[in-house]
Write a protein that holds these residues in place. Structure first.
Motif, PDB file in Angstrom:
ATOM      1  N   ALA A 226       0.732  -1.103   0.048  1.00  0.00           N
ATOM      2  CA  ALA A 226      -0.014   0.123   0.047  1.00  0.00           C
ATOM      3  C   ALA A 226       0.876   1.297  -0.102  1.00  0.00           C
ATOM      4  CB  ALA A 226      -0.825  -0.179   1.134  1.00  0.00           C
ATOM      5  N   GLY A 227       2.094   1.014  -0.040  1.00  0.00           N
ATOM      6  CA  GLY A 227       3.130   2.144  -0.166  1.00  0.00           C
ATOM      7  C   GLY A 227       3.431   2.724   1.104  1.00  0.00           C
ATOM      8  N   ARG A 228       3.359   2.037   2.396  1.00  0.00           N
ATOM      9  CA  ARG A 228       3.521   2.435   3.661  1.00  0.00           C
ATOM     10  C   ARG A 228       5.291   1.954   4.001  1.00  0.00           C
ATOM     11  NH1 ARG A 228      -1.382   3.157   7.018  1.00  0.00           N
ATOM     12  NH2 ARG A 228       0.185   2.825   8.821  1.00  0.00           N
ATOM     13  N   PRO A 229       5.790   2.866   4.715  1.00  0.00           N
ATOM     14  CA  PRO A 229       7.037   2.517   5.099  1.00  0.00           C
ATOM     15  C   PRO A 229       6.752   1.427   6.357  1.00  0.00           C
ATOM     16  CG  PRO A 229       6.815   4.612   6.060  1.00  0.00           C
ATOM     17  CD  PRO A 229       5.323   4.358   5.190  1.00  0.00           C
ATOM     18  N   VAL A 230       7.624   0.420   6.307  1.00  0.00           N
ATOM     19  CA  VAL A 230       7.304  -0.910   7.285  1.00  0.00           C
ATOM     20  C   VAL A 230       8.600  -1.273   7.929  1.00  0.00           C
ATOM     21  CG1 VAL A 230       5.088  -1.529   6.523  1.00  0.00           C
ATOM     22  CG2 VAL A 230       7.095  -2.670   5.521  1.00  0.00           C
ATOM     23  N   PHE A 231       8.699  -1.654   8.984  1.00  0.00           N
ATOM     24  CA  PHE A 231       9.901  -2.546   9.443  1.00  0.00           C
ATOM     25  C   PHE A 231       9.206  -3.414  10.598  1.00  0.00           C
ATOM     26  CE2 PHE A 231      10.490   0.359  13.541  1.00  0.00           C
ATOM     27  CZ  PHE A 231       9.871   1.261  13.259  1.00  0.00           C
ATOM     28  N   GLY A 232       9.911  -4.378  10.976  1.00  0.00           N
ATOM     29  CA  GLY A 232       9.625  -5.371  11.668  1.00  0.00           C
ATOM     30  C   GLY A 232      10.617  -6.087  12.569  1.00  0.00           C
ATOM     31  N   TYR A 233      10.011  -6.646  13.682  1.00  0.00           N
ATOM     32  CA  TYR A 233      10.875  -7.522  14.613  1.00  0.00           C
ATOM     33  C   TYR A 233      10.347  -8.825  14.702  1.00  0.00           C
ATOM     34  CZ  TYR A 233      11.594  -9.894  19.201  1.00  0.00           C
ATOM     35  OH  TYR A 233      11.805 -10.965  19.980  1.00  0.00           O
ATOM     36  N   ASN A 234      11.163  -9.833  14.810  1.00  0.00           N
ATOM     37  CA  ASN A 234      11.039 -11.139  15.111  1.00  0.00           C
ATOM     38  C   ASN A 234      11.745 -12.035  15.724  1.00  0.00           C
ATOM     39  OD1 ASN A 234      10.123 -14.152  14.483  1.00  0.00           O
ATOM     40  ND2 ASN A 234       8.362 -13.299  13.906  1.00  0.00           N
ATOM     41  N   ARG A 235      11.575 -12.825  16.663  1.00  0.00           N
ATOM     42  CA  ARG A 235      12.722 -13.372  17.600  1.00  0.00           C
ATOM     43  C   ARG A 235      13.187 -14.607  16.714  1.00  0.00           C
ATOM     44  NH1 ARG A 235       9.619 -17.684  21.431  1.00  0.00           N
ATOM     45  NH2 ARG A 235       8.412 -18.689  19.959  1.00  0.00           N
ATOM     46  N   SER A 236      12.656 -14.928  15.647  1.00  0.00           N
ATOM     47  CA  SER A 236      13.168 -16.123  14.848  1.00  0.00           C
ATOM     48  C   SER A 236      14.250 -15.707  13.819  1.00  0.00           C
ATOM     49  CB  SER A 236      11.998 -16.859  14.154  1.00  0.00           C
ATOM     50  OG  SER A 236      12.705 -17.260  13.143  1.00  0.00           O
ATOM     51  N   VAL A 237      15.654 -15.885  13.994  1.00  0.00           N
ATOM     52  CA  VAL A 237      16.423 -15.592  13.221  1.00  0.00           C
ATOM     53  C   VAL A 237      16.198 -15.976  11.627  1.00  0.00           C
ATOM     54  CG1 VAL A 237      18.813 -15.869  12.506  1.00  0.00           C
ATOM     55  CG2 VAL A 237      18.376 -15.620  14.711  1.00  0.00           C
ATOM     56  N   GLU A 238      15.733 -17.260  11.507  1.00  0.00           N
ATOM     57  CA  GLU A 238      15.058 -17.560  10.149  1.00  0.00           C
ATOM     58  C   GLU A 238      14.038 -16.854   9.673  1.00  0.00           C
ATOM     59  OE1 GLU A 238      15.370 -19.593  12.917  1.00  0.00           O
ATOM     60  OE2 GLU A 238      17.050 -20.979  12.497  1.00  0.00           O
ATOM     61  N   GLY A 239      13.247 -16.480  10.223  1.00  0.00           N
ATOM     62  CA  GLY A 239      12.071 -15.516   9.963  1.00  0.00           C
ATOM     63  C   GLY A 239      12.510 -14.258   9.323  1.00  0.00           C
TER      64      GLY A 239
ATOM     65  N   ALA B 149      12.561 -12.550   5.690  1.00  0.00           N
ATOM     66  CA  ALA B 149      12.280 -11.232   5.174  1.00  0.00           C
ATOM     67  C   ALA B 149      13.030 -10.374   4.806  1.00  0.00           C
ATOM     68  CB  ALA B 149      11.464 -10.867   6.640  1.00  0.00           C
ATOM     69  N   ARG B 150      14.240 -10.375   5.192  1.00  0.00           N
ATOM     70  CA  ARG B 150      15.432  -9.868   4.489  1.00  0.00           C
ATOM     71  C   ARG B 150      15.639  -9.914   3.202  1.00  0.00           C
ATOM     72  NH1 ARG B 150      19.735  -8.704   9.303  1.00  0.00           N
ATOM     73  NH2 ARG B 150      18.780  -7.140  10.714  1.00  0.00           N
ATOM     74  N   PHE B 151      15.684 -11.171   2.885  1.00  0.00           N
ATOM     75  CA  PHE B 151      16.022 -11.753   1.562  1.00  0.00           C
ATOM     76  C   PHE B 151      14.966 -11.407   0.556  1.00  0.00           C
ATOM     77  CE2 PHE B 151      15.726 -15.063  -1.616  1.00  0.00           C
ATOM     78  CZ  PHE B 151      17.206 -15.268  -1.991  1.00  0.00           C
ATOM     79  N   ASP B 152      13.702 -11.132   1.211  1.00  0.00           N
ATOM     80  CA  ASP B 152      12.637 -10.739   0.375  1.00  0.00           C
ATOM     81  C   ASP B 152      12.697  -9.259   0.134  1.00  0.00           C
ATOM     82  OD1 ASP B 152      11.899 -13.501  -0.280  1.00  0.00           O
ATOM     83  OD2 ASP B 152      10.050 -13.246   1.221  1.00  0.00           O
ATOM     84  N   GLY B 153      13.572  -8.530   0.650  1.00  0.00           N
ATOM     85  CA  GLY B 153      13.771  -7.061   0.676  1.00  0.00           C
ATOM     86  C   GLY B 153      12.954  -6.277   1.618  1.00  0.00           C
ATOM     87  N   TYR B 154      12.506  -6.844   2.815  1.00  0.00           N
ATOM     88  CA  TYR B 154      12.040  -6.281   4.076  1.00  0.00           C
ATOM     89  C   TYR B 154      12.884  -5.802   5.101  1.00  0.00           C
ATOM     90  CZ  TYR B 154       7.523  -7.152   1.829  1.00  0.00           C
ATOM     91  OH  TYR B 154       6.625  -7.284   1.076  1.00  0.00           O
ATOM     92  N   ASP B 155      12.689  -4.683   5.847  1.00  0.00           N
ATOM     93  CA  ASP B 155      13.504  -4.340   7.066  1.00  0.00           C
ATOM     94  C   ASP B 155      13.155  -5.061   8.317  1.00  0.00           C
ATOM     95  OD1 ASP B 155      14.722  -2.537   8.881  1.00  0.00           O
ATOM     96  OD2 ASP B 155      14.036  -0.774   7.659  1.00  0.00           O
ATOM     97  N   ALA B 156      13.983  -5.921   8.579  1.00  0.00           N
ATOM     98  CA  ALA B 156      13.545  -6.526   9.866  1.00  0.00           C
ATOM     99  C   ALA B 156      14.621  -6.829  10.584  1.00  0.00           C
ATOM    100  CB  ALA B 156      13.024  -7.876   9.344  1.00  0.00           C
ATOM    101  N   THR B 157      14.372  -7.224  12.162  1.00  0.00           N
ATOM    102  CA  THR B 157      15.588  -7.329  12.978  1.00  0.00           C
ATOM    103  C   THR B 157      15.135  -8.381  14.088  1.00  0.00           C
ATOM    104  OG1 THR B 157      16.934  -6.111  14.572  1.00  0.00           O
ATOM    105  CG2 THR B 157      14.628  -5.293  14.308  1.00  0.00           C
TER     106      THR B 157
END
Lengths: 301, 301
Positions: free
Chosen positions: A7-20, A24-32
């Motif tokens: 939808a054009g929103r800036p997004v970033f995320g947290y997950n406790r799973s390293v694999e997850g 997500a990063r591999f797919d180009g998402y900003d995650a930590t």
């Protein structure tokens, strides 16, 4: 994240799973995998924080939000709303919180189970309890509409009663049907469509079924009691008069009404205007949905 | 008729509906609205007579069979077997009768609802009650196999108990679920997959649901009682201990067993040999099915 970014929103995320997070990063998402890092960014930006964790993980998450990002608009996607509300209240975050429940999903979990179109054309319940702040409510509404869901406004207790009826009760009926059939020789050998449909949700992982039913016991018990009363009455009428007419007629009529249910657009309500909570709760109760953003009363006005 | 002719069998039929018979003729089938004409042909040819009428029409049909074609092998496709057996006994036709129940169908009826592939890969129950004649049983087995079904041998009472469990009980649970939801505001608005699946069969015409449940009351009552006992126990455990673990664990285990059910081929039984009725009933009870014709003991031997 996928739906919001689409939808054009800036997004970033947290997950406790390293694999997850790596997926997500591999797919180009900003995650930590660093929770407080994500929450610090959210606090700096005034971002909407979306909690998407099971009930048992909630207190820990809320403690971090309270410590690092207490001023951010806060929502969740948990399937029970009353119990979440209590946790949020206990964490002292009630004034920035608006509960949510997107009524969609798959039987799978983890990053790979997601889909940018997961919410398209599905109901996203947003709580209109008395405490909710108009600005936060509007932020959550906008997020849901950006994800292409339609919004069903509902009080947390009414949501939980409805969820008990249309989700938790069907699970218990399916478990009882499967168990009963397991005791009857030949039953599995002859089972066809009506058994397969009637027990499909009994294939759900038992811990998930327990978690949702047990977290909503207060609302589930009265609807389970009503179903038991209906079935007990039908049993007596079948035994004494050879008839199940009453239950079958009522059930068919209810199912036909369900098939023809309409979802009128909610228009004209101004978020934050006098009585807006009750106005939206009543509209949702009557089947109304929000398909385009309602206006917000200027809080400085 | 379509499935039997597709297998290369000569077929002809009777229906009271002029429209039905005309539609069948238009499609090239040999059909008539004259019952005794059809039965006279059947008697001359020694044809297998297949009764495919609802229970209330059965006594009249049986009276005509008794008068015109009492020596023909006789079977039926009604979903309840015990009540049919009583009617056949009352009509004095027991010695040429073997009950049948193809476990397939659609929500529609009439000539146009049929399909030559309707029976392909589906269970066709054939009764192995003590009275049944080996030659007639073999004729009905061959018909079912020609229609590309597989045969499940079962006693009429065991069939009816299983049908109560996997067909009639799911209908009552669906009716109770739909009725309960009809009383809860918001329920239809939030209903999704588990409600839709759990109430799908409540959309069935009420008179059909009543007919099947009420004709099988004797077998339905005990399985309904078991489901009620399971749900009542779960209700108490949820109220007192906050847990639905027992029911959910049992239901999940039963559903998993159902998903992995195997259908071993029944081989080695000789139809008409000593103890063949009980041997086939036991094999069917254990999940066995007949996929290719079993041998028949030479009755002149």
């Amino acid at each position: 994240m996928r739906a919001a970014r689409a939808a054009g929103r800036p997004v970033f995320g947290y997950n406790r799973s390293v694999e997850g997070v790596e997926a997500a990063r591999f797919d180009g998402y900003d995650a930590t995998t660093h929770l407080d890092e994500a929450l610090t960014r959210a606090a700096d930006l005034g971002a909407v924080v979306v909690l998407a964790v099971p009930m048992p993980a909630l207190p820990t998450m809320l403690a971090h939000v309270r410590a690092v990002a207490p001023q951010c608009p806060l929502t969740d996607v948990t399937s029970v709303k009353g119990a979440v509300l209590e946790e949020v209240r206990a964490a002292g975050l009630l004034d920035r919180f608006v509960g949510g429940h997107p009524m969609t999903g798959t039987a799978h979990s983890g990053w790979t189970a997601g889909d940018a179109d997961l919410f398209v054309g599905t109901p996203w319940v947003i709580s209109v309890d008395d405490h909710v702040d108009p600005q936060v409510w509007a932020e959550v509404m906008t997020l849901a509409l950006d994800c292409r869901a339609f919004v069903v406004p509902a009080r947390s207790d009414e949501h939980d009663r409805a969820a008990a009826t249309i989700s938790h009760l069907p699970h218990l009926l399916a478990e009882a049907l499967a168990t009963t059939a397991g005791h009857v020789p030949l039953a599995f050998a002859l089972a066809a469509g009506s058994f397969r449909d009637g027990t499909r949700v009994a294939a759900t992982a038992p811990e998930l079924v327990r978690a949702m039913c047990e977290a909503n016991a207060g609302e589930l018990l009265p609807v389970l009691d009503e179903a038991l009363a209906l079935l007990t009455r039908a049993r007596e009428q079948l035994a004494q008069h050879g008839s199940v007419a009453e239950l079958v007629t009522a059930g068919h009529a209810a199912r036909v009404r369900y098939d023809s249910v309409s979802r009128p657009d909610i228009v004209g309500t101004v978020i934050g205007a006098a009585g807006w909570h009750e106005e939206l709760a009543a509209a949702g109760r009557a089947g109304g949905v929000i398909r385009s953003a309602l206006p917000i009363r200027d809080s400085r006005g």
